[in-house]
Design an enzyme around this catalytic site. Structure first.
Site, PDB file in Angstrom:
ATOM      1  N   HIS A   1      49.446   9.501  -4.209  1.00 39.98           N
ATOM      2  CA  HIS A   1      48.536   8.634  -4.958  1.00 39.98           C
ATOM      3  C   HIS A   1      48.878   8.656  -6.453  1.00 39.98           C
ATOM      4  CE1 HIS A   1      45.418   8.335  -1.615  1.00 39.98           C
ATOM      5  NE2 HIS A   1      46.338   9.161  -1.150  1.00 39.98           N
TER       6      HIS A   1
ATOM      7  N   ASP B   1      41.207   5.076  -7.619  1.00 40.41           N
ATOM      8  CA  ASP B   1      41.765   5.174  -6.282  1.00 40.41           C
ATOM      9  C   ASP B   1      40.791   4.502  -5.323  1.00 40.41           C
ATOM     10  OD1 ASP B   1      42.774   6.257  -3.764  1.00 40.41           O
ATOM     11  OD2 ASP B   1      43.883   7.646  -5.035  1.00 40.41           O
TER      12      ASP B   1
HETATM   13  C1  UDX Z   1      51.058  10.668   1.331  1.00 39.29           C
HETATM   14  C2  UDX Z   1      51.262   9.217   1.653  1.00 39.29           C
HETATM   15  O1  UDX Z   1      51.259   8.410   0.493  1.00 39.29           O
HETATM   16  C3  UDX Z   1      50.206   8.679   2.506  1.00 39.29           C
HETATM   17  O2  UDX Z   1      50.854   8.388   3.712  1.00 39.29           O
HETATM   18  C4  UDX Z   1      49.042   9.564   2.753  1.00 39.29           C
HETATM   19  O3  UDX Z   1      47.913   8.821   2.953  1.00 39.29           O
HETATM   20  C5  UDX Z   1      48.737  10.552   1.681  1.00 39.29           C
HETATM   21  O4  UDX Z   1      49.778  10.879   0.850  1.00 39.29           O
HETATM   22  P1  UDX Z   1      53.280  11.860   0.745  1.00 39.29           P
HETATM   23  O5  UDX Z   1      53.145  12.585   2.035  1.00 39.29           O
HETATM   24  O6  UDX Z   1      53.689  12.635  -0.403  1.00 39.29           O
HETATM   25  O7  UDX Z   1      51.979  11.091   0.366  1.00 39.29           O
HETATM   26  O8  UDX Z   1      54.359  10.699   1.032  1.00 39.29           O
HETATM   27  P2  UDX Z   1      54.877   9.492   0.192  1.00 39.29           P
HETATM   28  O9  UDX Z   1      53.838   8.479  -0.031  1.00 39.29           O
HETATM   29  O10 UDX Z   1      56.069   9.051   0.899  1.00 39.29           O
HETATM   30  O11 UDX Z   1      55.244  10.070  -1.227  1.00 39.29           O
HETATM   31  C6  UDX Z   1      56.234  11.023  -1.435  1.00 39.29           C
HETATM   32  C7  UDX Z   1      56.866  10.756  -2.789  1.00 39.29           C
HETATM   33  O12 UDX Z   1      57.587  11.908  -3.156  1.00 39.29           O
HETATM   34  C8  UDX Z   1      57.833   9.586  -2.761  1.00 39.29           C
HETATM   35  O13 UDX Z   1      57.623   8.774  -3.886  1.00 39.29           O
HETATM   36  C9  UDX Z   1      59.188  10.232  -2.841  1.00 39.29           C
HETATM   37  O14 UDX Z   1      60.139   9.513  -3.587  1.00 39.29           O
HETATM   38  C10 UDX Z   1      58.886  11.533  -3.529  1.00 39.29           C
HETATM   39  N1  UDX Z   1      59.829  12.577  -3.121  1.00 39.29           N
HETATM   40  C11 UDX Z   1      59.797  13.080  -1.867  1.00 39.29           C
HETATM   41  C12 UDX Z   1      60.740  13.018  -4.036  1.00 39.29           C
HETATM   42  O15 UDX Z   1      60.782  12.535  -5.177  1.00 39.29           O
HETATM   43  N2  UDX Z   1      61.593  14.006  -3.665  1.00 39.29           N
HETATM   44  C13 UDX Z   1      61.587  14.555  -2.438  1.00 39.29           C
HETATM   45  O16 UDX Z   1      62.398  15.466  -2.204  1.00 39.29           O
HETATM   46  C14 UDX Z   1      60.656  14.079  -1.505  1.00 39.29           C
END
Ligand code: UDX
Length: 499
Positions: free
Chosen positions: A40, A140
């Site tokens: 978020h 949010d």
């Molecule tokens: C989650 C999701 O947004 C959502 O499905 C749920 O409701 C609550 O939060 P998250 O599990 O962190 O978040 O996944 P995602 O939304 O894919 O965000 C991860 C972020 O971390 C991405 O922007 C990705 O680029 C970043 N990331 C991930 C990195 O920068 N480096 C990494 O090694 C792994």
């Protein structure tokens, strides 16, 4: 100061319109308030940057716990506070003790805690602490208490729901799904039953594709009810921002517009930021709660074109030791190279059991690389990367879509179950492996994506990536919607009460 907003033409007009809104006073002051989870904070920071570069004054309200981590592992202070005039961070407690793990298996604690402690604190900050007075709140979209506070103080409020339209619409429709007796799910043999009461998804949504919290035995389950009631409050806000684009989710967006007409689809935000603020690409990622390990880029540079499986399950997924081993064997048996992000806190188990087994690290070196955290957008854009084994967090799903990288989907929780169904069945830019964690299936699906059906997935992913880029370029739907949002913030702000 004379605040000037330039709005450029819209896609349907041949002649470019430029009109300015000149305001006598200072630029509008917007408070941006995400719930404290990386997925978020990540996308709301991108929005904050886009608004700031357009001259809007932004106060970004982070939880104390998360802000501390961002400051430790990124350059947020220089990137935002020093670079963008009028930008400031403020912090607020999330109500949990500092030693609470805040990991995926405990994430409902964060939501329940924020819901109970935030409203009076937010009101007090708006009244006495945040200066100059806030004229518009972007909260949010899972924090209806912020709407109550905003209404109390006469401040306009726009929701930003950080999940995709597909998941939002599924959440919104759960009341009808329960009323029709389609929930609860009756055991594992029931998981492929079609769900008929999410309008627009009747032909492809199954029980197993519903948000993970729908797997509760009791429809009165606290977390299920929380997500349902929070989502039902969406139409109470003055508008709804979504990190998506019309070509991706048009039919579902039409459904949402029936209950919430004022929608701003402005995504994919990562691509939008690159398009509008090109110098941004030279800045470090701002979304990390862990230290970024750039050695993975040197490793990728050594790999052949289109040869690597990138594996990451985001910022909160937890893996059991058994799951870790099934994935590892599946990847090794596929004979492909892989880059795997394993966060320090992501393996379940007591002390000693929650580490990557040493023999596995050693054996991986043959054709794999394991790291704690990578610059994901850069990795996905790397020419060595062929596919993404992902948990389908919404940011990861969009980042992969923008990069044109096909996905192998293994959703963990919440919206991810819906997202992965759309990736596999609607957009056809990947394969959905949900609810299975078996080395043979991993191997088989990797081969399907990288060999047997490679051309088919490459084509569909490249086409979707093109649409994503068009949407954020000048004249595209997301580009025009961001201009409209900025314009509307100015108009709303000029009508807001002063608190
Ligand atoms: C989650 C999701 O947004 C959502 O499905 C749920 O409701 C609550 O939060 P998250 O599990 O962190 O978040 O996944 P995602 O939304 O894919 O965000 C991860 C972020 O971390 C991405 O922007 C990705 O680029 C970043 N990331 C991930 C990195 O920068 N480096 C990494 O090694 C792994």
């Amino acid at each position: 100061m004379n605040y000037k907003l330039h709005r450029k033409g819209n896609q349907n007009q041949t002649e470019k319109l430029t009109f300015d809104i000149e305001m006598e006073k200072d630029p509008p002051h917007v408070l941006i308030f995400p719930i404290p989870a990386l997925g978020h904070v990540n996308s709301m920071l991108k929005l904050a940057e886009l608004l700031s570069v357009d001259g809007i004054k932004v106060t970004f309200l982070n939880s104390e716990y998360n802000h501390d981590r961002l400051v430790r592992h990124t350059d947020v202070c220089s990137r935002y506070t020093q670079r963008l005039p009028g930008f400031q961070f403020k912090t607020i407690t999330d109500g949990l003790p500092m030693d609470h793990p805040r990991t995926g298996d405990r994430s409902a604690d964060v939501l329940h805690s924020v819901k109970s402690v935030t409203p009076p604190l937010l009101k007090e900050m708006l009244l006495n602490e945040i200066k100059p007075p806030v004229k518009c709140i972007i909260s949010d979209g899972i924090m209806s208490s912020a709407i109550d506070v905003a209404r109390d103080l006469g401040i306009p409020i726009i929701y930003f729901r950080t999940i995709g339209a597909c998941a939002l619409w599924a959440y919104y429709s759960l009341g009808e799904v329960i009323d029709a007796g389609e929930l609860p799910i009756k055991g594992t043999e029931d998981m492929d039953r079609q769900i008929k009461n999410v309008p627009g998804m009747e032909t492809y949504l199954r029980c197993r594709d519903l948000p993970s919290f729908c797997r509760a035995d009791d429809p009165m389950d606290k977390t299920l009810q929380l997500f349902m009631s929070e989502t039902r409050s969406t139409p109470r806000a003055d508008g709804l921002i979504l990190n998506t684009f019309e070509d991706l989710e048009g039919p579902i967006l039409s459904q949402i517009r029936s209950i919430c007409p004022n929608i701003y689809t402005i995504g994919p935000l990562n691509a939008h930021l690159k398009a509008r603020v090109p110098e941004n690409t030279s800045l470090k990622p701002s979304n990390s709660f862990w230290e970024v390990d750039r050695s993975c880029i040197s490793w990728l540079n050594e790999q052949p074109l289109q040869s690597v499986i990138y594996v990451s399950f985001g910022s909160i997924t937890m893996l059991s030791r058994e799951q870790l081993l099934e994935f590892w064997h599946g990847l090794m048996n596929s004979n492909k190279r892989f880059l795997w992000v394993i966060r320090p806190d992501s393996i379940l188990g007591k002390d000693g059991e929650n580490q990557i087994p040493e023999e596995l690290v050693e054996a991986t070196k043959e054709r794999g690389y394991m790291v704690g955290w990578v610059p994901q957008e850069e990795v996905l854009a790397h020419e060595a990367v062929a596919m993404f084994l992902t948990h389908n967090g919404w940011n990861s799903t969009l980042e992969s879509t923008v990069a044109g990288v096909p996905m192998l989907c293994w959703p963990y929780f919440a919206d991810q179950q819906v997202n992965s169904r759309f990736v596999g069945e609607v957009w056809k830019i990947g394969i959905d492996m949900k609810d299975v964690c078996d080395r043979k299936v991993v191997e088989k699906m990797v081969n399907e994506l990288m060999m047997e059906r490679k051309d088919e997935f490459k084509k569909s992913s490249s086409e979707m990536a093109d649409s994503a880029r068009k949407s954020v370029n000048e004249g595209g739907s997301s580009y025009c919607n961001l201009d409209r949002l900025i314009n509307d913030i100015s108009l709303m702000s000029s009508r807001a009460h002063s608190c």
